[in-house]
Design an enzyme around this catalytic site. Sequence first.
Site, PDB file in Angstrom:
ATOM      1  N   ASP A   1      38.880  15.677  33.163  1.00  0.00           N
ATOM      2  CA  ASP A   1      38.903  17.125  32.898  1.00  0.00           C
ATOM      3  C   ASP A   1      38.067  17.928  33.883  1.00  0.00           C
ATOM      4  O   ASP A   1      37.528  18.984  33.549  1.00  0.00           O
ATOM      5  CB  ASP A   1      38.430  17.412  31.457  1.00  0.00           C
ATOM      6  CG  ASP A   1      39.277  16.690  30.437  1.00  0.00           C
ATOM      7  OD1 ASP A   1      40.471  16.514  30.695  1.00  0.00           O
ATOM      8  OD2 ASP A   1      38.730  16.300  29.393  1.00  0.00           O
TER       9      ASP A   1
ATOM     10  N   LYS B   1      41.410  18.852  37.879  1.00  0.00           N
ATOM     11  CA  LYS B   1      42.303  18.265  38.880  1.00  0.00           C
ATOM     12  C   LYS B   1      43.615  19.049  38.970  1.00  0.00           C
ATOM     13  O   LYS B   1      44.105  19.333  40.063  1.00  0.00           O
ATOM     14  CB  LYS B   1      42.593  16.793  38.529  1.00  0.00           C
ATOM     15  CG  LYS B   1      41.336  15.926  38.517  1.00  0.00           C
ATOM     16  CD  LYS B   1      41.626  14.516  38.039  1.00  0.00           C
ATOM     17  CE  LYS B   1      41.948  14.407  36.569  1.00  0.00           C
ATOM     18  NZ  LYS B   1      40.815  14.715  35.663  1.00  0.00           N
TER      19      LYS B   1
ATOM     20  N   GLY C   1      45.618  15.593  30.561  1.00  0.00           N
ATOM     21  CA  GLY C   1      46.015  16.971  30.275  1.00  0.00           C
ATOM     22  C   GLY C   1      45.525  17.795  31.448  1.00  0.00           C
ATOM     23  O   GLY C   1      44.326  17.996  31.594  1.00  0.00           O
ATOM     24  N   HIS C   2      46.420  18.182  32.323  1.00  0.00           N
ATOM     25  CA  HIS C   2      46.045  18.900  33.544  1.00  0.00           C
ATOM     26  C   HIS C   2      46.486  20.355  33.409  1.00  0.00           C
ATOM     27  O   HIS C   2      47.679  20.645  33.313  1.00  0.00           O
ATOM     28  CB  HIS C   2      46.683  18.242  34.769  1.00  0.00           C
ATOM     29  CG  HIS C   2      46.153  16.856  35.024  1.00  0.00           C
ATOM     30  ND1 HIS C   2      46.542  16.077  36.074  1.00  0.00           N
ATOM     31  CD2 HIS C   2      45.228  16.134  34.356  1.00  0.00           C
ATOM     32  CE1 HIS C   2      45.883  14.915  36.040  1.00  0.00           C
ATOM     33  NE2 HIS C   2      45.094  14.929  34.993  1.00  0.00           N
TER      34      HIS C   2
ATOM     35  N   GLN D   1      42.384  11.211  34.640  1.00  0.00           N
ATOM     36  CA  GLN D   1      41.083  10.765  34.111  1.00  0.00           C
ATOM     37  C   GLN D   1      39.994  10.925  35.188  1.00  0.00           C
ATOM     38  O   GLN D   1      40.096  11.810  36.009  1.00  0.00           O
ATOM     39  CB  GLN D   1      41.148   9.327  33.569  1.00  0.00           C
ATOM     40  CG  GLN D   1      41.973   9.181  32.291  1.00  0.00           C
ATOM     41  CD  GLN D   1      43.472   9.138  32.524  1.00  0.00           C
ATOM     42  OE1 GLN D   1      43.960   8.353  33.308  1.00  0.00           O
ATOM     43  NE2 GLN D   1      44.213   9.979  31.851  1.00  0.00           N
TER      44      GLN D   1
HETATM   45  P1  GDP Z   1      42.002  18.104  34.521  1.00  0.00           P
HETATM   46  O1  GDP Z   1      42.344  17.139  33.435  1.00  0.00           O
HETATM   47  O2  GDP Z   1      41.036  17.532  35.503  1.00  0.00           O
HETATM   48  O3  GDP Z   1      43.195  18.703  35.192  1.00  0.00           O
HETATM   49  O4  GDP Z   1      41.215  19.301  33.815  1.00  0.00           O
HETATM   50  P2  GDP Z   1      41.633  20.033  32.423  1.00  0.00           P
HETATM   51  O5  GDP Z   1      42.781  20.921  32.695  1.00  0.00           O
HETATM   52  O6  GDP Z   1      41.754  19.050  31.317  1.00  0.00           O
HETATM   53  O7  GDP Z   1      40.306  20.825  32.116  1.00  0.00           O
HETATM   54  C1  GDP Z   1      39.786  21.764  32.991  1.00  0.00           C
HETATM   55  C2  GDP Z   1      39.720  23.105  32.243  1.00  0.00           C
HETATM   56  O8  GDP Z   1      38.911  23.978  32.968  1.00  0.00           O
HETATM   57  C3  GDP Z   1      41.056  23.788  32.098  1.00  0.00           C
HETATM   58  O9  GDP Z   1      41.068  24.533  30.917  1.00  0.00           O
HETATM   59  C4  GDP Z   1      41.097  24.697  33.323  1.00  0.00           C
HETATM   60  O10 GDP Z   1      41.924  25.838  33.124  1.00  0.00           O
HETATM   61  C5  GDP Z   1      39.661  25.108  33.405  1.00  0.00           C
HETATM   62  N1  GDP Z   1      39.152  25.380  34.757  1.00  0.00           N
HETATM   63  C6  GDP Z   1      39.451  24.787  35.939  1.00  0.00           C
HETATM   64  N2  GDP Z   1      38.673  25.264  36.928  1.00  0.00           N
HETATM   65  C7  GDP Z   1      37.859  26.167  36.355  1.00  0.00           C
HETATM   66  C8  GDP Z   1      36.783  26.980  36.848  1.00  0.00           C
HETATM   67  O11 GDP Z   1      36.427  26.947  38.014  1.00  0.00           O
HETATM   68  N3  GDP Z   1      36.151  27.776  35.941  1.00  0.00           N
HETATM   69  C9  GDP Z   1      36.506  27.820  34.632  1.00  0.00           C
HETATM   70  N4  GDP Z   1      35.824  28.637  33.825  1.00  0.00           N
HETATM   71  N5  GDP Z   1      37.501  27.071  34.137  1.00  0.00           N
HETATM   72  C10 GDP Z   1      38.145  26.250  34.981  1.00  0.00           C
HETATM   73  P1  IMO Z   2      42.499  13.976  32.366  1.00  0.00           P
HETATM   74  O1  IMO Z   2      43.513  13.435  33.354  1.00  0.00           O
HETATM   75  C1  IMO Z   2      39.269  13.194  29.583  1.00  0.00           C
HETATM   76  C2  IMO Z   2      39.364   9.358  27.451  1.00  0.00           C
HETATM   77  C3  IMO Z   2      39.592   9.384  25.961  1.00  0.00           C
HETATM   78  C4  IMO Z   2      38.814   8.147  25.554  1.00  0.00           C
HETATM   79  C5  IMO Z   2      39.105   7.172  26.694  1.00  0.00           C
HETATM   80  C6  IMO Z   2      40.248   6.214  26.431  1.00  0.00           C
HETATM   81  O2  IMO Z   2      42.987  15.162  31.629  1.00  0.00           O
HETATM   82  O3  IMO Z   2      41.185  14.141  33.022  1.00  0.00           O
HETATM   83  P2  IMO Z   2      42.880   6.454  26.326  1.00  0.00           P
HETATM   84  O4  IMO Z   2      43.755   7.355  25.504  1.00  0.00           O
HETATM   85  O5  IMO Z   2      43.051   6.616  27.797  1.00  0.00           O
HETATM   86  O6  IMO Z   2      42.984   5.022  25.915  1.00  0.00           O
HETATM   87  O7  IMO Z   2      41.377   6.919  25.967  1.00  0.00           O
HETATM   88  O8  IMO Z   2      39.431   7.986  27.805  1.00  0.00           O
HETATM   89  N1  IMO Z   2      40.398  10.058  28.246  1.00  0.00           N
HETATM   90  C7  IMO Z   2      40.201  11.231  28.850  1.00  0.00           C
HETATM   91  N2  IMO Z   2      39.145  12.073  28.836  1.00  0.00           N
HETATM   92  N3  IMO Z   2      40.346  13.482  30.334  1.00  0.00           N
HETATM   93  C8  IMO Z   2      41.397  12.637  30.395  1.00  0.00           C
HETATM   94  O9  IMO Z   2      42.420  12.804  31.260  1.00  0.00           O
HETATM   95  C9  IMO Z   2      41.383  11.477  29.588  1.00  0.00           C
HETATM   96  N4  IMO Z   2      42.236  10.457  29.379  1.00  0.00           N
HETATM   97  C10 IMO Z   2      41.618   9.604  28.578  1.00  0.00           C
HETATM   98  O10 IMO Z   2      39.060  10.563  25.384  1.00  0.00           O
HETATM   99  O11 IMO Z   2      37.449   8.414  25.566  1.00  0.00           O
HETATM  100 MG    MG Z   3      42.331  17.062  31.345  1.00  0.00          MG
END
Ligand code: GDP
Ligand code: IMO
Ligand code: MG
Length: 425
Positions: free
Chosen positions: A13, A16, A40-41, A224
């Site tokens: 998270d 990416k 979840g991107h 991840q």
């Molecule tokens: P990913 O899994 O690495 O793609 O990241 P996620 O989408 O799960 O989580 C990142 C969260 O931070 C999302 O809700 C994005 O919209 C938000 N986000 C990304 N870059 C920034 C930033 O620079 N500032 C803020 N406030 N939010 C951001």
């Molecule tokens: P993105 O790509 C954050 C965590 C789960 C749990 C562990 C194992 O959005 O960064 P799993 O379902 O893979 O067997 O769970 O990994 N986890 C993540 N945490 N971002 C993710 O993906 C994750 N994918 C799995 O919360 O701790």
């Molecule tokens: Mg994510």
Amino acid sequence: MKVDVILGLQWGDEGKGKIVDVLTPKYDAISRFQGGPNAGHTLEINDFKQVLHTIPSGIFHENKVNLIGNGVVLDPTVFQKEIDSLKKHNIDLRKNLYISKKTHLILPTHKLLDAASEAAKGDTKIGSTLKGIGPTYKDKIGRDGLRIGDIFKNFEEKYKARIDAHKELLEKFFGFEYKEMLSTIEKEWFEGIEILKSFTFVDSEHLVNELINEDKSVLAEGAQGTLLDIDFGSYPFVTSSNTICAGACTGLGIAPQKIGKVFGIFKAYCTRVGMGPFPTELHDEVGQKLRDAGNEYGSTTGRPRRCGWLDLVALKYSNMINGVTELFMMKGDVLDDFETIKICTGYEIDGEVTDKFPFELNDHVKPVYVELPGWQTDLTKLTNQDEFPEEFNNYINFIEEETGLPITIASVGPNRAQTIMLDSE
Ligand code: GDP
Ligand code: IMO
Ligand code: MG
């Protein structure tokens, strides 16, 4: 041409999805190489927000190849929902999206086995996303998996053999009540298979290597983060794939010498979802402040993310494992309102301070912090590095000096536009 890789350096998270979307115009192809719908991107473009789970984050740009590689595990039900959620954007998915025949399928019973395994673990559960990731990779490594390319060859027979074996496990080993749930999820799953069949399945290792040989640029999108890697993460509280740079080689079929730049993404602080150690976690109101300011709730499961200060011991470890060449710092704006900000520069373990990531992150590991002044400025409106407050520059410089790597992007908000490219001296 070489393949550039973008990957999370923390517990996922990091942002990416946002950055892949921002960089896509520079590339001809974007490819996912591991993980599945546990990812979840999030992309925020103008006034809409989209969370992608299986589909690469380059999908909003025209005329790009978006490839789901062999290292990914795909759930047809989630895939179908994702396709549906993209309909309003009129993207020609059948033209831009390709799926490896070697991608493994998450079967309905894999999800049930994930739930059964977590329930059986009780207090020691992983806190998985319950998307069936662990059981699917278990079957892959155990040489029992079903791949997308199997859909057209004796599929019913192969499917039944796996499902029967899983049912036996659920019943006899876990004592897990599954019958009602299975019939519902199986129906949706087969509908998903029909949708899946309308997509182009490819020998993705050939496709990627042909692209490279034709001088086309490819960006590999990690899911991840390094601290969730099956080998180098905080085992057993990890995911079941290699999230690290080497995973791009095995998950796409490219040779190590074909890897070009390695972009490491980190948040200006740290978060983690699920169970497992987290040395810099804040259980107090400061942690809550980070959660509120960063809207730290899981993109896949909605769970509140655990929050804490930036951990440089872990970050340096991730840089080493991945061979990171450039850093991208995300969510600097979340720290806008802090008078001072802490950064962990070492771990004190039984009285000794080290900056070496240990075998195990247990209760003996205590973070050692330096405290830097906060900038107390709204970064979200900034568009240029010249406008950065001095304290924010200091924060960036401190991390660059500690890691020995340049930070070339600072993200100051969730929107595509809130991305500042930095001059690296
Ligand atoms: P990913 O899994 O690495 O793609 O990241 P996620 O989408 O799960 O989580 C990142 C969260 O931070 C999302 O809700 C994005 O919209 C938000 N986000 C990304 N870059 C920034 C930033 O620079 N500032 C803020 N406030 N939010 C951001
Ligand atoms: P993105 O790509 C954050 C965590 C789960 C749990 C562990 C194992 O959005 O960064 P799993 O379902 O893979 O067997 O769970 O990994 N986890 C993540 N945490 N971002 C993710 O993906 C994750 N994918 C799995 O919360 O701790
Ligand atoms: Mg994510």
